[in-house]
Write an enzyme that holds these catalytic residues in place. Structure first.
Site, PDB file in Angstrom:
ATOM      1  N   ILE B 490      90.309  60.575  64.216  1.00 35.66           N
ATOM      2  CA  ILE B 490      90.520  59.157  64.069  1.00 35.66           C
ATOM      3  C   ILE B 490      91.521  58.767  65.070  1.00 35.66           C
ATOM      4  CG2 ILE B 490      89.415  58.890  61.858  1.00 35.66           C
ATOM      5  CD1 ILE B 490      92.288  58.880  60.602  1.00 35.66           C
ATOM      6  N   THR B 492      93.627  61.083  66.035  1.00 43.80           N
ATOM      7  CA  THR B 492      94.788  62.132  65.643  1.00 43.80           C
ATOM      8  C   THR B 492      94.835  63.269  66.597  1.00 43.80           C
ATOM      9  OG1 THR B 492      93.139  63.083  63.998  1.00 43.80           O
ATOM     10  CG2 THR B 492      94.747  61.582  63.088  1.00 43.80           C
ATOM     11  N   ALA B 534      94.075  68.180  59.800  1.00 43.86           N
ATOM     12  CA  ALA B 534      94.185  69.258  60.496  1.00 43.86           C
ATOM     13  C   ALA B 534      94.352  70.595  59.904  1.00 43.86           C
ATOM     14  CB  ALA B 534      95.609  68.880  61.121  1.00 43.86           C
ATOM     15  N   THR B 643     100.289  66.323  70.121  1.00 44.99           N
ATOM     16  CA  THR B 643      99.486  65.492  69.216  1.00 44.99           C
ATOM     17  C   THR B 643     100.234  65.062  67.973  1.00 44.99           C
ATOM     18  OG1 THR B 643      98.153  67.254  68.591  1.00 44.99           O
ATOM     19  CG2 THR B 643      97.147  65.880  70.277  1.00 44.99           C
ATOM     20  N   GLU B 714     100.894  61.508  58.049  1.00 48.90           N
ATOM     21  CA  GLU B 714     101.378  60.470  56.969  1.00 48.90           C
ATOM     22  C   GLU B 714     103.086  60.712  56.743  1.00 48.90           C
ATOM     23  OE1 GLU B 714      97.659  59.655  54.207  1.00 48.90           O
ATOM     24  OE2 GLU B 714      98.543  61.431  53.688  1.00 48.90           O
TER      25      GLU B 714
END
Lengths: 315, 752
Positions: B490, B492, B534, B643, B714
């Site tokens: 998305i 990420t 992940a 990333t 998050e």
């Protein structure tokens, strides 16, 4: 977006004539505001008259020592013009504080004066708005009005005019030049150009049917320190909560405010009181203000800005 | 493979590719416009018609009349669907024929409510929230459909709705899945505490504000539906669509190969895939639907507002004695509570604890997950309250936090230790790098011309969630490894990190790995949500690659346990063979899957961090500008620092938004979010984002998975807003407890 017809006018006078003859006409210049509103069907023109190719895109000196800005001069070009930056820096600063670079590349001088309010109820077709549907009521009065007007309002409308450019033009005593459908031209002082909402908030300017803005005249430069301070809820790409356009010099100041009213707000009588300080200026400039619990902060904020600008200018 | 004991040394630890920065492998496709988003599969859906959803113009009530005749006559219109002619669908409680996904599909491995992803559309005259679908207009072009949508004439009977959380909060009830947590004796400990605060914070409704709107294309081939849609967790999308339509989930193929951001808003389906599917079936041609930006705010979901009361009591030594966190939130009956007390369970030590959440019913649009649901807003309150108590105690905010560190779950005791917890190291490292020692603890003392300068800190914690995840891998004769999994990217970096895992496992360079994601025809995966993607998807791929390694070794005639994979070769016992030769022209495939045992129960698992912010507040206008920020994160193995850093920068940016500007304003008379576009709902723009830095501490969590990683997406937002708010307090002395900290609120509390 409702289907519409489109034409390019050959001359400003022809554009005005066509716009008057074709019912439901709108001029289209940069389209940065109009097209959005058409997609939402807040504006529903049946005919668009394109005024982009009428030679109104020049900035020229006037015999009086000022500048004549063509109505189609893009905001980017106007802000970058050497003469504007040198002699009318408040205008340059106001322009650059508005929108984004992409929008300023398209947006025009005339169109900027005519942009519609950003009141959220104007944008929500399921809710009443006298500006969108005359007589339907004003949802903003008892609703979310934190960023709406505190001066010159009526019980029909508390919308603000969102332009930064117009506030600077007001402090510079600009005049708006127009051509009417019969080919006659006139000059309207910027002070009179925008109307207060009164009982007819959907009528926002003094322009007659089909009347086209051809340019804006700036009088000869007046010197002084040129300041545009725009208070907003994020660093860029936000409409003013309160803004101030000021030309200040020891002993004198011109002060116009954005974000407070349905038009750029300037009270010349208040400027005469600068020697007495910002509180005295504010008392006169903001007399008759009507606030809501959400937007009452705009008045003390405008007064703080005034004090700060007067201090900067060593007035 | 069940992961139920700590991971030992494994291939990932060699760190040849994993742990190094690689730019996104999908970057070139995205910047050149070649990565197709849901609405862009033009050649796969030829002759598509365009659908526009008509949203309810009221927030509570009933449709009493609906006149579609004008819309039906409008140019290009091929279908107008309303509750009078929409096919019957199925709501929550109805699983699709053939069942939903596997049981281990919930945060803690619990069962799920059947059909919980269902979203029936146009099933009756009842209006439950603003911009709920009330009609669906399909036409030859988007413009025709949009115009005709305005011609559907609807008359409503408006009913009084409940739109004001503060007014409704006392009717709130304890949510089934969020029982009160009551340890020790909070009341007496709080009453007796020598130093205490009792403060109430509020956080507003917030919008996900991802770039790509919700969009779907539906195409039927016989009874087989293909949906190109924008969805974060493919099998949830399949379940939702199949369940709503009442068809077997094998008949639904969902493709979300590229997703323009989600932040939780695409964990559920909304009107677009269902209405596209229904209309496409009826019309016998593909149908496309994209929500308009204004529709997203009221038709889909948002992060719900909270009211939070924090009662913290400490001894004069600065040790917390009592921790009380009460949360009130609201939602539609089927919506979940915003568990803003979640982090308070674990973040600090203290013997007496009382955490309570109460959810009341509101008639606003659905509240749902948005980046770090619970923690993101819980920390906005808790981490400011901690500063308030530190100030009362005369303690440095960092020292106060460190004093109250705990290495075990403070509710359960030492028998439930943290798998890893380096909060103190995060705070200390950050303090050193950020120049915390230069902070003047007395507010309002530091000036830079017109600007008042302040520095703030906050702790960050985000529960580490894990989710079953599978993958299919294939090594072909040209030496290329192809990875297929339902996992999504998305924005990420999933494509990139999964390529790294595959390359590491098979001893291949990155350019010999191809990753294919977001297709329900691939093995079911964790998907993108809750920061579990992940770690979980990488773990599933790890086991798939292990199976592939074994198959290759076997084919090569090697003992699989001591085979080495490096430089495109497999070697064992002094012998070595080219992988391409071993697999031959037919290649070798394998599948694998991770399932998680009870390690998350035996160990408290969370990622930790410390956020630092320096702000400048205009002494005239009270405008806040963040000057610099630093986040120090301890989140297990960082698979790709580049990333991961991007994830943190995005979270920090969103944290600035939460602190200073994000606010979906509820019109309490009409019951809808008023500022429903990106001009009026403010998120930070580039000019709001200062110098930002991210430091990852070296950490491996062998209880999280064989990858030893945890989520960062998050963690990046958790606590950020509180650090900004604490900095504003340090700059001005103003303590604002109602987010966002807009200039009017600050100006009212500034000393001058």
């Amino acid at each position: 977006m409702k289907p519409f017809t489109y034409q390019r006018a050959a001359t400003p006078a022809e554009a005005a004539r066509v716009a008057a003859e074709m019912p439901g006409s709108r001029f289209i210049a940069g389209g940065t505001n109009l097209l959005d509103l058409m997609k939402l069907q807040i504006e529903t023109p049946g005919h668009l008259v394109d005024v982009n190719h009428l030679g109104l895109d020049r900035i020229e000196p006037t015999a009086e020592g000022g500048l004549r800005i063509g109505a189609m001069v893009r905001n980017t070009d106007l802000a970058a013009d050497k003469r504007v930056r040198r002699d009318y820096a408040v205008l340059s600063r106001a322009l650059l504080s508005g929108a984004s670079a992409q929008l300023r590349n398209k947006a025009t001088t005339g169109g900027n004066l005519l942009q519609r309010t950003r009141c959220p109820y104007f944008y929500e077709p399921s809710k009443p708005c006298n500006k969108r549907v005359p007589g339907s009521g004003c949802a903003a009065l008892g609703g979310f009005n934190r960023n709406l007007a505190v001066l010159g309002t009526s019980d029909k409308c508390i919308a603000t005019h969102p332009s930064d450019m117009a506030v600077a033009m007001r402090v510079l005593d600009a005049t708006v030049e127009t051509v009417s459908p019969d080919g006659t031209t006139r000059s309207i002082p910027i002070a009179d150009f925008h109307r207060l909402p009164g009982d007819t908030p959907h009528i926002e300017t003094q322009l007659g049917r089909g009347e086209l803005i051809t340019g804006v005249m700036l009088p000869a430069p007046i010197g002084g320190l040129h300041v545009y301070r725009k208070v907003r809820d994020r660093a860029s790409y936000a409409f003013a909560v309160v803004s101030i356009a000021a030309v200040v010099a020891p002993g004198r100041a011109r002060l116009a405010y954005g974000g407070l009213a349905h038009k750029p707000w300037r009270v010349e009588a208040a400027e005469a009181l600068v020697a007495d300080g910002a509180a005295a200026v504010a008392k006169t400039a903001f007399a008759g203000a009507r606030t809501t619990p959400e937007n009452a902060f705009k008045l003390p904020l405008a007064q703080r800005l005034t004090a700060s600008v007067l201090a900067d200018g060593k007035v | 493979m069940k992961f139920d004991s700590a991971a030992g040394q494994n291939v990932i630890d060699q760190g040849r590719i994993v742990g190094k920065s690689y730019p996104r492998v999908d970057g070139p496709l995205k910047v050149s416009g070649l990565a197709p988003y849901a609405h862009e599969y033009h050649s796969d859906a030829p002759n598509a018609a365009y659908g526009v959803i008509v949203g309810a113009g009221i927030s509570k009530g009933r449709i009493t009349a609906i006149d579609t005749s004008e819309a039906e006559r409008a140019p290009g219109v091929v279908l107008v669907m309303t509750h009078r002619n929409a096919p019957k669908q199925f709501g929550i409680g109805h699983a699709p024929p053939g069942g939903t996904g596997p049981q281990q599909d919930e945060k803690d491995g619990g069962g799920e409510k059947p059909g919980r992803h269902n979203k029936p559309q146009l099933q009756g005259p009842e209006v439950r929230h603003f911009d709920q679908s009330v009609a669906f207009v399909v036409a030859e072009t988007f413009e025709q459909a949009r115009d005709a949508a305005r011609l559907v004439r609807i008359t409503y009977a408006v009913e009084k709705g409940r739109f004001d959380l503060a007014a409704e909060k006392d009717k709130g009830e304890m949510p089934e899945d969020t029982p009160d947590s009551n340890v020790g004796n909070f009341d007496s400990a709080f009453a007796a505490a020598p130093a205490k605060i009792d403060v109430t914070y509020t956080t507003p409704d917030q919008a996900h504000s991802m770039m790509e709107p919700h969009a779907s294309i539906a195409r039927w081939d016989g009874d087989q539906l293909t949906l190109w849609t924008s969805h974060q967790i493919i099998h949830w999308g399949v379940d939702g669509v199949a369940g709503t339509l009442g068809i077997h989930k094998d008949k639904v193929r969902v493709i979300s190969a590229y997703i323009g951001g989600g932040f939780g808003s695409k964990l559920m389906i909304y009107g677009d895939p269902i209405l596209a599917a229904l209309a496409a079936r009826q019309l016998g041609r593909p149908v496309k639907v994209a929500l308009t930006r204004p529709q997203i705010y009221n038709h889909t979901s948002h992060r719900p507002a909270t009211i939070q009361r924090l009662r913290l009591g400490a001894g004069i030594d600065g040790k917390l004695l009592a921790i009380g966190h009460d949360v009130w939130c609201g939602n539609l009956p089927e919506g979940e509570a915003e568990n803003a007390a979640d982090q308070t369970k674990l973040l600090y030590a203290g013997a007496n604890r009382l955490l309570r959440t109460r959810k009341t019913e509101l008639d606003l649009p659905l509240g749902a997950s948005m980046r770090a649901p619970g923690e993101a807003v819980g920390l906005l309150a808790l981490e400011c309250a901690m500063d308030e108590l530190a100030e009362k105690l005369g303690l440095d905010p960092i020292e106060f936090r460190i004093l109250n560190d705990t290495q075990f779950d403070p509710e359960k005791g030492p028998e439930r230790p943290f798998s890893t917890r380096h909060l103190v190291e995060c705070l200390r490292t950050g303090a050193d790098k950020f120049g915390w020692s230069k902070r003047n603890p007395k507010p309002g003392m530091v000036r830079d011309g017109r600007w008042l300068i302040g520095i703030g800190v906050a702790s960050a914690i985000r529960n580490n969630l894990v989710m079953a995840s599978g993958a299919r891998v294939r090594l072909s004769g040209d030496g290329v490894l192809t990875i297929q999994t339902q996992m999504t990217d998305i924005g990420t970096g999933s494509y990139t990190i999964l390529a790294q895992i595959g390359a590491e496992m098979l001893g291949l360079p990155m350019d010999k790995v191809r990753v294919e994601l977001g297709d329900s025809s691939f093995p079911q995966s964790a998907g993108s949500g809750g920061s579990w993607g992940a770690n979980s998807a990488s773990a599933g791929l790890y086991y798939a690659c292990e199976n592939l390694r074994n198959a290759i070794a076997q084919r090569a005639g090697f003992n699989s346990t001591d085979s080495q994979f490096a430089d495109g070769k497999v070697s064992a016992g002094g012998r070595s063979r080219n992988l391409a030769d071993v697999v031959g022209k037919d290649g070798i495939s394998a599948e694998g899957k991770v399932e998680f045992g009870d390690l998350t129960k035996r160990f408290a698992q969370a990622a930790f961090g410390a956020h630092f912010a320096e702000v400048a507040v205009d002494s005239v206008t009270a405008e806040v500008r963040v000057r610099r920020m630093l986040s120090v994160c301890a989140a297990g193995r960082i698979i790709n620092p580049q990333t991961a850093r991007s994830q943190c920068l995005g979270g920090m940016t969103m944290g600035i938004g939460a602190a200073l500007m994000e606010d979906q304003v509820v019109d309490k008379r009409f019951g809808y979010f008023v500022n429903h576009d990106l001009a009026e709902y403010h998120v930070p723009v580039h000019a709001d984002i200062p110098d930002m830095e991210v430091i990852f501490l070296d950490e491996l969590d062998d209880k999280s998975s064989p990858i030893k990683a945890k989520g960062v997406g998050e963690l990046g937002i958790c606590g950020v807003g509180a650090a900004v708010a604490n900095a504003v307090h340090n700059a001005t002395g103003a303590r604002i407890r109602d987010y966002p900290l807009t200039l009017d609120k600050i100006m009212a509390k500034m000393a001058v």
